[in-house]
Every structure is written in C-alpha cells, then in structure tokens.
Scaffold this active site. Structure first.
Site, PDB file in Angstrom:
ATOM      1  N   VAL A  75       0.845  -1.192   0.000  1.00 27.17           N
ATOM      2  CA  VAL A  75       0.000   0.000   0.000  1.00 27.17           C
ATOM      3  C   VAL A  75       0.877   1.237   0.000  1.00 27.17           C
ATOM      4  CG1 VAL A  75      -1.819   1.275   1.188  1.00 27.17           C
ATOM      5  CG2 VAL A  75      -1.794  -1.233   1.268  1.00 27.17           C
ATOM      6  N   ASN A 120       1.231   5.608  -1.009  1.00 34.60           N
ATOM      7  CA  ASN A 120       0.411   6.806  -0.858  1.00 34.60           C
ATOM      8  C   ASN A 120      -0.445   7.082  -2.088  1.00 34.60           C
ATOM      9  OD1 ASN A 120       1.206   8.116   1.788  1.00 34.60           O
ATOM     10  ND2 ASN A 120       3.208   7.775   0.886  1.00 34.60           N
ATOM     11  N   VAL A 180      -0.385  -1.857  -4.826  1.00 31.21           N
ATOM     12  CA  VAL A 180      -0.001  -2.896  -5.772  1.00 31.21           C
ATOM     13  C   VAL A 180      -0.181  -4.254  -5.100  1.00 31.21           C
ATOM     14  CG1 VAL A 180       1.799  -3.781  -7.294  1.00 31.21           C
ATOM     15  CG2 VAL A 180       1.701  -1.335  -6.767  1.00 31.21           C
ATOM     16  N   GLY A 236       9.857   3.240   7.041  1.00 32.89           N
ATOM     17  CA  GLY A 236       8.672   2.721   6.356  1.00 32.89           C
ATOM     18  C   GLY A 236       8.797   1.256   5.985  1.00 32.89           C
ATOM     19  N   ASP A 279       7.880  -0.193   3.362  1.00 29.16           N
ATOM     20  CA  ASP A 279       8.332  -0.376   1.985  1.00 29.16           C
ATOM     21  C   ASP A 279       9.853  -0.409   1.927  1.00 29.16           C
ATOM     22  OD1 ASP A 279       8.321   2.306   2.799  1.00 29.16           O
ATOM     23  OD2 ASP A 279       7.939   3.080   0.783  1.00 29.16           O
ATOM     24  N   ARG A 280      10.517   0.425   2.724  1.00 23.10           N
ATOM     25  CA  ARG A 280      11.983   0.440   2.751  1.00 23.10           C
ATOM     26  C   ARG A 280      12.519  -0.813   3.447  1.00 23.10           C
ATOM     27  NH1 ARG A 280      13.859   6.381   4.478  1.00 23.10           N
ATOM     28  NH2 ARG A 280      15.584   5.956   3.021  1.00 23.10           N
ATOM     29  N   ASP A 306      13.819   3.690  -5.222  1.00 23.76           N
ATOM     30  CA  ASP A 306      12.404   3.333  -5.351  1.00 23.76           C
ATOM     31  C   ASP A 306      11.645   4.544  -5.863  1.00 23.76           C
ATOM     32  OD1 ASP A 306       9.822   2.417  -5.132  1.00 23.76           O
ATOM     33  OD2 ASP A 306      10.108   1.494  -3.173  1.00 23.76           O
ATOM     34  N   THR A 327       5.640   7.699  -5.208  1.00 25.21           N
ATOM     35  CA  THR A 327       5.132   9.049  -4.977  1.00 25.21           C
ATOM     36  C   THR A 327       6.280   9.958  -4.556  1.00 25.21           C
ATOM     37  OG1 THR A 327       3.037   8.094  -4.253  1.00 25.21           O
ATOM     38  CG2 THR A 327       3.454  10.393  -3.690  1.00 25.21           C
TER      39      THR A 327
END
Length: 265
Positions: free
Chosen positions: A8, A10, A14, A111, A113-114, A133, A136
């Site tokens: 998820v 911002n 995906v 985060g 994602d990181r 990456d 956004t």
C-alpha cells in the site's frame, strides 16, 4: 493455492500473486489508494483485477500486507478476509527478519516499503546495494551485503516537476513521463517533456553519485524499482539493475520468514 502480497503506497496500491514459498510474481494489479471504498467494494475490485490478469478463480491461503497508509490498512485487512485470504501477516517493522536497521530512528520510523526493499536486496543480490524506489516520493536506500539498512534519502517523486508546472502555469501542457526525441525541444510541449524527464533523470543520478561517494561504496549495485524504473534505467549513468517488483518480493520474503518458513531462492 496462492499467496497474496499487497504493497500500500500513498498513491497506488499494488497486489501481487505468488505460488506458496516462491519469489516469482505470477500476476500483478494496482489501484488508486485514495479512493474511498468499503471492504466489500475493495474485495470485489481486487478479485476483478486478478481475474483480468488471468487469475479469477484462485484459493488464497496466505496474505502479506505492507502499508504506509494506516487509514487504508484496516479496510484492506477486512477486504482480504472477504477474499478468503487465509492468514494475514501485516509487516510493521524489522523484528523477526534477517536484517538490521542501523539508523537513528524510533521504532516504526522506517517505512515498511523500505524494510521490504532492504530484505529483498539482501536476499537477491547479497552485495552492497543502493535501491532507488521511484514512487510518490523517490527513496534511496543504502543496504550492505550483510543486510544492514544504513539510511538513505527521501526526495520528491519524478512527477513532482510536472505537477508543479501544471499547478503554477496556465498555458503549459501536461505531458507523459517518457524520453523526448531530442533534449532541445522546438515546440512548447516538447520543451516541457524534455525538462520533466531529464531533470528527473539528472536528479536520480546526482543523488546516487553523492550517496555512493559519501557511503564509500562506489561499486555498489544500483537497483531501480517502482513504476518508472525501466524508463529511468535506460538513461541513468548509475542504475544497472531493474526490478519493478522488488517491494512485493521483499514482502513475500517477510511473509515466509514470519510464518516460520524459509524463502525460496
């Protein structure tokens, strides 16, 4: 049987479908995160997107969720339940994973994602890696061969220049993010397209060069991920590897680890 992995962001969310224990993405779909939806609507949307990708009738035995948008997490978790997603693993930090965060952050400050990118880079490449990456925001993550996240940079996303121009000027057109035929444009649209594209490329290369120099690892592998990874890699001096699905793969590896299994190679 399949495993569902959802990243998820911002702007976009995906979802990727994996065979159990595998690191190969069988199908991928995405939707806009910010559109309000009920769990029922979201479940129908995800099922429909998977059907369009050729996986309409699948049994989901496990789901892994990584989110940088807390308000979306609860709704999405409920939607996964409606999909019959089996056990839901929500990645919230690096605890239990074979990586280390060597940064001055409070718990939860990095985060997910990181964290997923760090885990995937350590598992797949096993060398000093700079992950760029392109979402956004554009994040630059320094990851050692031993799986240590050493910090990085967070910069405006590649389309920030385009959005600024569109918001501040009445006569300049919106353009798609793609390389122009020539750097020097002969029409206003071509001028804007060149400026948006090459200023983004030069921003990536400029920061990558500074990071590698300060990090003291000039030979580190530079990997681009995210939606614009291929476009950037084709024009960057530093990016040598493209893996648009790196974050999904990292979430899948995290799911394997946290579920008590080993990740597949």
């Amino acid at each position: 049987m399949n495993e569902l992995v959802i990243d998820v962001g911002n702007t976009e969310t995906v979802a990727g479908l994996f065979a159990p224990g595998s690191l190969e993405v069988l199908a991928e779909c995405r939707y806009v995160t910010s559109v309000p939806r009920t769990p029922e609507e979201l479940a129908l949307l995800i099922r429909g997107l998977l059907a369009e990708a050729g996986y309409g009738e699948v049994e989901i035995v496990r789901s892994v969720l990584g989110s940088v948008v807390p308000s979306h997490t609860e709704v999405l978790t409920a939607a996964i339940g409606l999909l019959g997603g089996g056990r839901v693993i929500v990645l919230e930090g690096a605890e239990g994973l074979p990586i280390r965060l060597d940064v001055d952050e409070l718990p939860g400050g990095v985060g997910v994602d990181r964290i997923a990118n760090t885990l995937a880079a350590a598992e797949l490449y096993r060398r000093d890696t700079l992950v760029v990456d392109l979402g956004t925001a554009t994040t630059y993550d320094c990851i050692t061969a031993a799986g240590v996240f050493s910090g990085g940079v967070i910069a405006p996303g590649l389309r920030a220049g385009e959005e600024w121009l569109a918001g501040k000027t009445a006569r300049l057109p919106r353009v798609s993010f793609r390389p122009p035929a020539e750097v020097i444009g002969r029409r206003t649209e071509a001028c804007v397209q060149s400026g948006v594209f090459y200023s983004a490329i030069d921003a990536v290369d400029g920061l990558a060069g500074r990071i590698l120099e300060e990090w003291g690892r000039p030979d580190a592998l530079v990997v681009a991920t995210g939606g614009h990874a291929r476009a950037v890699a084709g024009h960057s001096r530093y990016v040598s590897t493209v893996n648009p699905e790196l974050t999904l793969v990292g979430l899948q590896i995290a799911g394997n680890r946290l579920a008590g299994g080993d990740s597949a190679g």
